[in-house]
Design an enzyme around this catalytic site. Structure first.
Site, PDB file in Angstrom:
ATOM      1  N   GLY A  93       6.101   5.277   8.007  1.00 29.22           N
ATOM      2  CA  GLY A  93       7.208   5.884   8.720  1.00 29.22           C
ATOM      3  C   GLY A  93       8.360   4.920   8.938  1.00 29.22           C
ATOM      4  O   GLY A  93       9.511   5.250   8.730  1.00 29.22           O
ATOM      5  N   PHE A  94       8.070   3.698   9.313  1.00 30.11           N
ATOM      6  CA  PHE A  94       9.140   2.782   9.703  1.00 30.11           C
ATOM      7  C   PHE A  94       9.105   1.481   8.937  1.00 30.11           C
ATOM      8  O   PHE A  94       9.555   0.460   9.407  1.00 30.11           O
ATOM      9  CB  PHE A  94       9.057   2.505  11.196  1.00 30.11           C
ATOM     10  CG  PHE A  94       9.317   3.723  12.005  1.00 30.11           C
ATOM     11  CD1 PHE A  94      10.598   4.233  12.103  1.00 30.11           C
ATOM     12  CD2 PHE A  94       8.289   4.366  12.655  1.00 30.11           C
ATOM     13  CE1 PHE A  94      10.845   5.359  12.849  1.00 30.11           C
ATOM     14  CE2 PHE A  94       8.536   5.503  13.406  1.00 30.11           C
ATOM     15  CZ  PHE A  94       9.807   5.997  13.497  1.00 30.11           C
ATOM     16  N   GLY A  95       8.540   1.518   7.756  1.00 30.37           N
ATOM     17  CA  GLY A  95       8.518   0.302   6.980  1.00 30.37           C
ATOM     18  C   GLY A  95       7.338   0.294   6.020  1.00 30.37           C
ATOM     19  O   GLY A  95       6.552   1.235   5.977  1.00 30.37           O
ATOM     20  N   LEU A 137       0.826  -1.204   0.000  1.00 26.13           N
ATOM     21  CA  LEU A 137       0.000   0.000   0.000  1.00 26.13           C
ATOM     22  C   LEU A 137       0.858   1.251   0.000  1.00 26.13           C
ATOM     23  O   LEU A 137       0.466   2.294  -0.482  1.00 26.13           O
ATOM     24  CB  LEU A 137      -0.894   0.030   1.246  1.00 26.13           C
ATOM     25  CG  LEU A 137      -2.014  -1.007   1.303  1.00 26.13           C
ATOM     26  CD1 LEU A 137      -2.627  -1.028   2.689  1.00 26.13           C
ATOM     27  CD2 LEU A 137      -3.060  -0.701   0.248  1.00 26.13           C
ATOM     28  N   ASP A 184       4.279  13.041  15.123  1.00 23.70           N
ATOM     29  CA  ASP A 184       4.485  12.956  13.674  1.00 23.70           C
ATOM     30  C   ASP A 184       3.158  13.069  12.940  1.00 23.70           C
ATOM     31  O   ASP A 184       2.848  12.284  12.064  1.00 23.70           O
ATOM     32  CB  ASP A 184       5.215  11.648  13.319  1.00 23.70           C
ATOM     33  CG  ASP A 184       5.799  11.693  11.908  1.00 23.70           C
ATOM     34  OD1 ASP A 184       5.884  12.799  11.335  1.00 23.70           O
ATOM     35  OD2 ASP A 184       6.137  10.629  11.370  1.00 23.70           O
TER      36      ASP A 184
END
Ligand SMILES: *[C@@H]1O[C@H](CO)[C@@H](O)[C@H](O)[C@H]1NC(C)=O
Ligand SMILES: *[C@@H]1O[C@H](CO)[C@@H](O)[C@H](O)[C@H]1NC(C)=O
Ligand SMILES: *[C@@H]1O[C@H](CO)[C@@H](O)[C@H](O)[C@H]1NC(C)=O
Ligand SMILES: *[C@@H]1O[C@H](CO)[C@@H](O)[C@H](O)[C@H]1NC(C)=O
Ligand SMILES: *[C@@H]1O[C@H](CO)[C@@H](O)[C@H](O)[C@H]1NC(C)=O
Ligand SMILES: *[C@@H]1O[C@H](CO)[C@@H](O)[C@H](O)[C@H]1NC(C)=O
Ligand SMILES: *[C@@H]1O[C@H](CO)[C@@H](O)[C@H](O)[C@H]1NC(C)=O
Ligand SMILES: *[C@@H]1O[C@H](CO)[C@@H](O)[C@H](O)[C@H]1NC(C)=O
Ligand SMILES: *[C@@H]1O[C@H](CO)[C@@H](O)[C@H](O)[C@H]1NC(C)=O
Ligand SMILES: *[C@@H]1O[C@H](CO)[C@@H](O)[C@H](O)[C@H]1NC(C)=O
Length: 838
Positions: free
Chosen positions: A533-535, A529, A648
């Site tokens: 942020g982290f993957g 998709l 964030d």
């Protein structure tokens, strides 16, 4: 049996609370044991053994006899605590030293050896000043040793703070490690005598944290609120060949009951006065007052002005050395000269009303006039600036600087004049002489847009900042969560002590890797998709056709196990219609995976910044999205059981369900706070540029107001359909915030609306309100930003303040426009209370 036990208990109680036996002096033949105390003749101070709060160790110290709670002003054995139960006592040994020792001869502390001869008779006595004095009672009565020469963290009236240059004795303050541990902490406050004497707070004896500036005959240059004689205190500063010290005295004035102490409390200097009526200490004065008190906040040739926005400016003739950092509100790189110096043709431009720069490398000469000082500086090509060394009865004397000028700050009143050497071409030409004074006053790029509330808000934030430096004291991370246990949702539930909210946790499922792999066709590119942020995030289909979003945390991502746990725990606890719901997670070897509810419409950024798709978001949809995000954020900030700061928030983290309802996602970097609402500080700034508040990007200070800033950016993006990028000085034209602010000032803010919604938006009042809220949320100073609670959800009729200059907006405007908007910002005008004395 029971009775005797009771009696024993009573007896020991009695022992604990029995009034300690007191003495007046210690001589060669007497000693002070634990339980005994020494009391000053007038009963003001008491010396004895004490246990700090929470601690279990015993310390020998001096405290106010009649003040509760125990206020310790001096501690002997700071380095070596005495374990409770050890019978230590204070004696004068054969060679005339005070020695704190136990029966086995172990020494916990001793005073410096003194020169006693067989004929001397050393006697120790506690004076009413708080000084513990060891004297030769025979003959001259010479002082062999005194506690005033070895301060702990407290200055008492009459104590000398500074140097005896003949013996090299350096009397300085060292903070307690904590309020329950008197061992020497990280901060010291000390007079630096390398150049013109001035006080420094040092961190770890190596990094300057604060500097009070050279003494100018009346006060320290950096402490204009210090009155030389204000009826309560009298300050003295001695700097000659033999001494360099500061001292304060209480001006009795028929009021000799004033009790005051001056303390170094971590990085903060605090003066307390005892209020007899309230039986309490009152904070009379403290430092730091604001960000500008932080050493070298604006770098070399930078001038810090707490009332300006941004706080850093350059002295006239200088420009930011690193425009990029400068735009990021990091002024530490300082300023560079516009034109290099050409020794012969140079001149001076005064910078008025400032704290003089770091004088460690400067030299002073009190015997010359200011005019001679100018000549002297002009004649020496390495002289970069000069100023009067005294302002007592007019400017006189001379200080010259030959190193770059560091740590200058602007004061509203009480500052001094600094004359900075500039190349002839940077000096106003003689024709402009009439304007010269003006230019000088505006030598800093300051906006005089009203007095601001920095004094106190800033102070506390700042105090916290230093105290929390790298320690995250007010941040509670979920460290006790152990994910090596595959049953961690159960554990999470156990941690949940309130059943009322725990049902949400039942929904967190632990998936096995096989299920996850299967659901995403083994993480096929086709089911991807996007990149979170982290993957990567994949679309998955669980048995039964349930769609899920699978976030596979990248192995090399910065999100560590802690962050993973953090996210899981957070989301498990948080249940709100505007927050994305976590369905479960998976830990498999190195793999860490989160499974969320699937949001059909993906993320907001895919709509608002896309020409075609943004048409699907009409005005009322956009307004609903803004409201939804506001509700979600309000829940995070105040309605959930923890205070959560998202850190964030951005369009990419707002997901949209099938009905375009917004849900906030991505809590990987969020922080939980206890109820105290403290700001915190982190070295590791995470977040997204363009959404980060200035104080967070620059100093790592985050609070709910950092989220409010991001929210403001988001609001402006949603209504304008434009992305906020320009946060660097060079890109100011493209900065959405600058643009919005410009339109606002022109009274044409509706022009910011996305064309698509502008056409159908009839409710211009709501739109206007939205834009105003957006601008208020992105104010440079966090105090001026509203709380989420007052953003939209409150009374629609409530009067909103006028926005001021937003953060990151380097379009400063001229003095006249500054004046113009300051007149509209009545709501924010706050009277500054000047705290007197020191
Ligand atoms: C201390 O004690 C010794 C003997 O115990 C005695 O001779 C001496 O006089 C005493 N000194 C003082 C100052 O009391
Ligand atoms: C007294 O104490 C000092 C400091 O600890 C030490 O240097 C000195 O040797 C001691 N004198 C005697 C006689 O123990
Ligand atoms: C001890 O006495 C010697 C000789 O009188 C002197 O030089 C020294 O400075 C003295 N030391 C102290 C600590 O007073
Ligand atoms: C005091 O000092 C004098 C000489 O300086 C000496 O004769 C006398 O014995 C001393 N007294 C004591 C108690 O040490
Ligand atoms: C303190 O300074 C020393 C060097 O003077 C350094 O080795 C040490 O790591 C520093 N400690 C901290 C906590 O910064
Ligand atoms: C320095 O000042 C102190 C305090 O006023 C004084 O006692 C001392 O004699 C002075 N020293 C010189 C060399 O003037
Ligand atoms: C240090 O300062 C804080 C707040 O500024 C205060 O609560 C605390 O009591 C102070 N500690 C001491 C030892 O004065
Ligand atoms: C310095 O200034 C003088 C007078 O303005 C000029 O004559 C000289 O060329 C300049 N020197 C340099 C190196 O710029
Ligand atoms: C100029 O000032 C520096 C630093 O104070 C000094 O070392 C140097 O001797 C001075 N030069 C002249 C010519 O006075
Ligand atoms: C003082 O001079 C030294 C040596 O030139 C330099 O390293 C230091 O940064 C200077 N300090 C200040 C405050 O200018």
């Amino acid at each position: 049996m029971a009775t005797s036990l009771l009696i024993l208990a009573l007896l020991s109680l009695h022992l604990l609370f029995s009034p300690a036996s007191t003495a007046e002096t210690i001589s060669a033949n007497s000693s002070i044991a634990d339980g005994q105390t020494l009391v000053s003749a007038g009963g003001v101070f008491e010396l004895g053994f004490f246990t700090p709060p929470i601690s279990t160790s015993r310390f020998l110290g001096i405290w106010y006899r009649d003040i509760a709670p125990l206020t310790v002003v001096w501690v002997a054995n700071r380095q070596v605590p005495i374990t409770t139960g050890i019978a230590a006592s204070l004696v004068i040994n054969g060679t005339g030293s005070l020695v704190l020792t136990d029966r086995s001869g172990r020494v916990f502390w001793s005073s410096a050896p003194s020169n006693v001869t067989g004929s001397s008779n050393p006697v120790a006595q506690l004076l009413d000043s708080g000084n513990f004095l060891l004297q030769d009672a025979n003959g001259t009565g010479a002082v062999l040793w005194q506690s005033f020469d070895y301060p702990s963290d407290t200055l008492l009236p009459g104590m000398k703070f500074g140097w005896d240059l003949t013996t090299g004795l350096d009397r300085h303050l060292t903070t307690w490690a904590s309020s329950s541990d008197p061992s020497p902490g990280d901060y010291t406050f000390e007079i630096d005598v390398r150049g013109v004497p001035e006080g420094f707070i040092w961190y770890n004896s190596t990094a300057p944290v604060y500097r009070n500036g050279p003494w100018n005959g009346l006060r320290f240059s950096g402490e204009p609120e210090m009155e030389p004689d204000n009826g309560n205190f009298r300050f003295e500063f001695v700097a000659n060949r033999t001494d360099a010290y500061y001292t304060f005295l209480l001006d009795g004035g028929g009021n000799d009951k004033v009790i005051s102490r001056f303390v170094l409390n971590q990085s903060s200097l605090q003066r307390y006065v005892w209020l007899q009526q309230q039986q309490a200490w009152s904070l009379y004065w403290s430092l730091p007052r604001d960000q500008c008190d932080r050493y070298a906040q604006c770098g070399a040739y930078g001038v810090c002005d707490a009332t300006a926005s941004p706080i850093c400016g350059c002295a006239a003739g200088f420009t930011p050395a690193s425009p990029r950092e400068w735009a990021l509100r990091d002024g530490s790189a300082g300023c560079a000269r516009t034109t290099p110096l050409n020794c012969t043709g140079d001149g001076f431009l005064p910078l008025r009303g400032v704290k003089l720069p770091d004088a460690t490398n400067a030299t002073a000469d009190a015997s010359v006039s200011l005019d001679q000082c100018r000549q002297r500086c002009l004649a020496n090509c390495s002289c970069l600036a000069y100023s009067a060394s005294s302002i007592k009865g007019g400017e006189s004397g001379c200080i010259v600087w030959t190193s770059p000028l560091i740590d200058i700050r602007q004061f509203q009143s009480g500052g001094q004049n600094l004359f900075i050497r500039l190349a002839a071409s940077d000096l106003p030409s003689s024709r402009d002489n009439s304007k010269r004074k003006n230019t000088a006053a505006l030598a800093v790029l300051l906006s005089l847009s009203g007095l601001l509330l920095f004094g106190f808000g800033g102070l506390f934030i700042w105090t916290k900042f230093f105290r929390n430096k790298g320690r995250f004291q007010s941040t509670r991370r979920l460290a006790s969560f152990d994910s090596s246990n595959p049953l961690y949702p159960v554990q999470a539930r156990n941690m949940e002590d309130e059943s009322s909210q725990s049902n949400g946790l039942m929904d967190v499922t632990l998936f096995d890797m096989a299920t996850i792999s299967l659901s995403t066709a083994n993480f096929a590119t086709s089911s991807k998709l996007g990149e979170g942020g982290f993957g990567a995030v994949y679309k998955g289909e669980l048995g039964g056709g349930q769609m899920v979003a699978v976030k596979r945390l990248s192995k090399y991502s910065t999100q560590g196990l802690d962050e993973f746990k953090n996210e899981v725990m957070l989301i498990a606890k948080l249940q709100h219609v505007n927050l994305v719901r976590l369905l479960g997670c998976c830990i498999h070897g190195e793999e860490r995976i989160l499974v969320y509810e699937y949001m059909e419409n993906k993320s907001l950024d895919m709509f608002i910044f896309d020409k075609a798709r943004s048409a699907q978001l009409n005005w009322s949809k956009r307004f609903d999205i803004i409201l939804g995000v506001a509700r979600g954020l309000l829940y995070l900030h105040q309605d959930s059981r923890f205070k959560v700061i998202h850190r964030d928030l951005k369009a990419g983290n707002i997901l949209l369900d099938g009905d375009m309802n917004p849900k906030i996602s991505d809590f990987g970097v969020a922080r939980i706070f206890g109820g105290d609402g403290a700001d915190s500080h982190t070295r590791r700034v995470v977040g997204t540029y363009g959404y980060m508040s200035p104080e967070y990007a620059m100093d790592g200070i985050f609070s709910v107001k950092s989220d409010v800033f991001s929210f403001g950016v988001l609001v402006l993006e949603i209504v304008s359909g434009r992305k906020n990028r320009g946060m660097y000085g060079s890109a100011e034209q493209t900065s959405l915030l600058s643009h919005a602010w410009k339109l606002w000032r022109e009274g044409n803010v509706l022009a910011l609306l996305d064309e698509l919604v502008a056409r159908e938006c009839r409710d211009s009042e709501a739109a206007l309100r939205c834009l105003q809220v957006g601008l208020l949320c992105v104010q440079e100073r966090s105090e001026e930003r509203p709380h989420m609670a007052t953003v939209f959800l409150s009374n629609q009729r409530a009067v909103m303040p006028q926005p001021r200059h937003p953060g990151y907006c380097s379009d400063r405007g001229s003095a006249s426009t500054d004046g113009e908007y300051s007149s509209t910002s009545t709501v924010n005008d706050i009277t500054v209370t000047v705290v007197e004395g020191r």
